[in-house]
Scaffold this motif. Structure first.
Motif, mmCIF file in Angstrom:
data_model
loop_
_atom_site.group_PDB
_atom_site.id
_atom_site.type_symbol
_atom_site.label_atom_id
_atom_site.label_comp_id
_atom_site.label_asym_id
_atom_site.label_seq_id
_atom_site.Cartn_x
_atom_site.Cartn_y
_atom_site.Cartn_z
ATOM 1 N N ILE A 1 3.627 7.703 -21.506
ATOM 2 C CA ILE A 1 2.211 7.599 -21.876
ATOM 3 C C ILE A 1 1.637 8.907 -22.393
ATOM 4 C CG2 ILE A 1 1.366 8.093 -19.548
ATOM 5 C CD1 ILE A 1 -0.860 6.032 -20.044
ATOM 6 N N GLY A 2 2.322 10.042 -22.169
ATOM 7 C CA GLY A 2 1.765 11.289 -22.654
ATOM 8 C C GLY A 2 2.618 12.492 -22.309
ATOM 9 N N ILE B 1 -3.999 5.852 -16.892
ATOM 10 C CA ILE B 1 -4.520 6.877 -17.788
ATOM 11 C C ILE B 1 -3.654 8.129 -17.722
ATOM 12 C CG2 ILE B 1 -6.903 6.063 -17.611
ATOM 13 C CD1 ILE B 1 -7.437 8.487 -15.744
ATOM 14 N N PHE B 2 -3.658 8.885 -18.814
ATOM 15 C CA PHE B 2 -3.070 10.213 -18.842
ATOM 16 C C PHE B 2 -4.144 11.191 -19.307
ATOM 17 C CE2 PHE B 2 -1.062 13.628 -21.403
ATOM 18 C CZ PHE B 2 -0.519 14.343 -20.335
ATOM 19 N N LYS C 1 -9.752 15.986 -21.431
ATOM 20 C CA LYS C 1 -9.659 14.784 -22.244
ATOM 21 C C LYS C 1 -8.689 13.794 -21.629
ATOM 22 C CE LYS C 1 -8.666 13.033 -26.893
ATOM 23 N NZ LYS C 1 -8.084 13.341 -28.227
ATOM 24 N N ILE C 2 -9.086 12.503 -21.606
ATOM 25 C CA ILE C 2 -8.151 11.421 -21.308
ATOM 26 C C ILE C 2 -7.444 11.080 -22.614
ATOM 27 C CG2 ILE C 2 -7.911 9.012 -20.603
ATOM 28 C CD1 ILE C 2 -10.255 9.419 -18.720
ATOM 29 N N GLU C 3 -6.160 11.378 -22.677
ATOM 30 C CA GLU C 3 -5.409 11.229 -23.922
ATOM 31 C C GLU C 3 -5.018 9.781 -24.206
ATOM 32 O OE1 GLU C 3 -4.859 13.594 -26.002
ATOM 33 O OE2 GLU C 3 -5.256 15.429 -24.871
ATOM 34 N N ILE D 1 -1.509 11.694 -14.268
ATOM 35 C CA ILE D 1 -1.262 10.295 -14.601
ATOM 36 C C ILE D 1 -1.755 9.476 -13.422
ATOM 37 C CG2 ILE D 1 1.151 10.448 -13.801
ATOM 38 C CD1 ILE D 1 1.801 8.221 -15.824
ATOM 39 N N ALA D 2 -2.635 8.504 -13.692
ATOM 40 C CA ALA D 2 -3.327 7.832 -12.581
ATOM 41 C C ALA D 2 -3.660 6.396 -12.920
ATOM 42 C CB ALA D 2 -4.606 8.597 -12.238
#
Length: 514
Positions: free
Chosen positions: A468-469, A421-422, A431-433, A409-410
């Motif tokens: 987020i994921g 992003i996750f 993959k960026i989910e 996570i960034a």
């Protein structure tokens, strides 16, 4: 009084123990993490405190490969199976650096160091061990050095000042027929030499076997009740037990440390890595050791007579505030010294990470500072300030098993927009989910872990947390990701192809147990 296993939770495999009067010292493998070979101290073999590392300089611990073979993931390179011994007032630690196919020894007057520069040994294979015999001879014992030698345990006399052998290298025991005879330790107990080894591979068939002789080179008589330790073909909560080291306590009782795992699910899988366990040792009337409960270890066992209880109730919430000066012992980088990639002095009370051009996927110098996941159910959290960002740069938190297996996570910038992003990396799949746009420079990042999944969330300070994921624990387990380490929770920064314009600042790091 009872104690609880493991005595060292999380990725602390291949333990080796020695006693000096009423003090006990223990080291474990560290593979591709830096500094290398953590060293612990205890007065009772149950309460352990990390007091430092044996390998704290890049001259002692070069972790980038010098040979032409394919680059190894962090969990398959670096330091394998150290042995710790004390002789004539000095500590000796002998081990293998698999990044360079080299065995070496370092020594120190005090276990906290400073430890000497390495002395390279005229010795192949892995898992070297030392015996300082009563007549002044020093024996090195280890595995075969290549395909031109049959499987088994090899031994020679060695001069530790020069690293040169002073006798021929000899095959002394082939074990009991299990795969991968390794992890040997030779002991002189009375007038007999006992050779304790690991067989079966460091997996679910792992076991410990032992033999003895009146000569250090044998012939060795195999123990009639081998294996003396194994949990294979059981449904016990501890599995893959082996790689044992013995110690006689100051009350004359005998004990052993070994590695094991605490898997779950069906089929079994684990993500914390191989951990360190303690077990009592009794001796039969005819002089053979009986480990634990007839070759079994339990999560709760009867403690040494000199154990007075746990020193303090373990805290359920640990915060690292990044005080100026030096990081606490539990923090590691990957393959390279922390110097140059982070600072505790740029902004007092914050950790500054200077992102390199390399990402978490790369087997190169990356800006990463992390600590082991030591509990299945836990939460980590940090406050990130990454305001001096350019296109493609990122910084955040990662759940990291190796370069091919991690969830992140960034905060990043894409097409001029600041985003959270996750991302999941599972083998060759990447993959960026999820992507969410954010506007704040300050953002709280969190990871919640249980035995089935990791959940990732973020929040603007003072606002509600947003998930987020998620990522399955199974895909970061050793059984899927491979290697010999466990999961780390890490802070990182990357320019993804170029050096970051400015540092990423982390205000704190919370580790909370559920």
């Amino acid at each position: 009084m009872k104690y609880t296993n493991p005595i060292l939770k999380g990725f602390y495999p291949d333990p080796s123990i020695c006693r000096v009067n009423e003090d006990y010292y223990l080291v474990t493998s560290s593979f591709g993490y830096y500094p290398g070979v953590p060293i612990f101290h205890s007065k009772d073999m149950v309460n352990w405190t990390m007091i430092g590392y044996c390998l704290t300089r890049e001259s002692q611990l070069p972790l980038f490969q010098s040979h032409a073979s394919p680059k190894r993931l962090v969990g398959k390179t670096g330091i394998y199976a150290p042995t710790l011994r004390h002789h004539n007032g000095r500590f000796y630690m002998v081990t293998t650096n698999q990044a360079h196919y080299r065995n070496f020894v370092v020594s120190a007057d005090q276990p906290e160091g400073p430890w000497s520069d390495p002395v390279d040994l005229e010795w192949g294979g892995i898992d070297p061990s030392l015996l300082f015999d009563d007549d002044g001879k020093v024996y090195i014992t280890g595995t075969r050095s290549g395909h031109d030698e049959p499987d088994g345990i090899y031994q020679a006399e060695i001069d530790l000042k020069t690293g040169e052998l002073v006798s021929e290298r000899r095959l002394i025991w082939e074990g009991t027929g299990g795969s991968y005879p390794e992890g040997p330790h030779l002991y002189r107990i009375g007038n007999l030499y006992y050779l304790l080894i690991a067989e079966g591979g460091t997996e679910y068939g792992h076991m410990a076997t032992i033999a003895r002789s009146d000569n250090p080179y044998g012939p060795f008589e195999s123990c009639p009740h081998n294996p003396i330790l194994s949990h294979r073909n059981t449904n016990l909560p501890i599995q893959a037990t082996g790689h044992v080291d013995l110690v006689q306590a100051h009350d004359d009782s005998w004990w052993a440390v070994c590695l094991g795992i605490r898997p779950y699910g069906y089929p079994f899988h684990h993500n914390l890595g191989r951990e360190t366990f303690l077990l009592p040792v009794k001796w039969t009337n005819d002089g053979w050791p009986v480990l634990g409960d007839h070759g079994r270890i339990h999560l709760e066992m009867e403690a040494p007579s000199f154990f007075d209880g746990y020193a303090e109730i373990p805290s359920l919430h640990d915060r690292e505030d990044f005080s100026p000066g030096k990081l606490r012992c539990e923090w590691n980088s990957i393959r390279n010294s922390i110097e140059g990639i982070c600072s505790l002095n740029d902004r007092p009370g914050w950790l500054a990470l200077y992102g390199t051009e390399f990402s978490l996927d790369d087997i190169d110098v990356k800006a990463f500072v992390g600590r082991r996941q030591q509990d299945y159910c836990c939460r980590v959290k940090t406050l990130l300030d990454f305001s001096l960002m350019e296109e493609g740069e990122e910084a955040g938190l990662t759940t990291f098993m190796n370069e091919n297996s991690h969830y992140d996570i960034a905060v990043t910038v894409t097409n001029g927009k600041r985003q959270i992003i996750f991302r999941r990396r599972i083998g060759s799949l990447w993959k960026i989910e999820h992507r969410n746009e954010i506007v704040s420079d300050h953002i709280i990042l969190a990871i919640n872990a249980d035995m089935t999944e990791y959940r990732y969330s973020y929040a603007i300070p003072g606002e509600e947390e947003i998930e987020i994921g998620t990522g399955e624990v199974f895909y970061l387990s050793t059984e899927v990701a491979g290697g010999y380490t466990g999961v780390y929770f890490g802070m990182y920064a990357s320019g993804n192809g170029h050096v970051c314009k400015g540092p990423a600042y982390f205000d704190y790091f919370d580790y909370q147990i559920f």
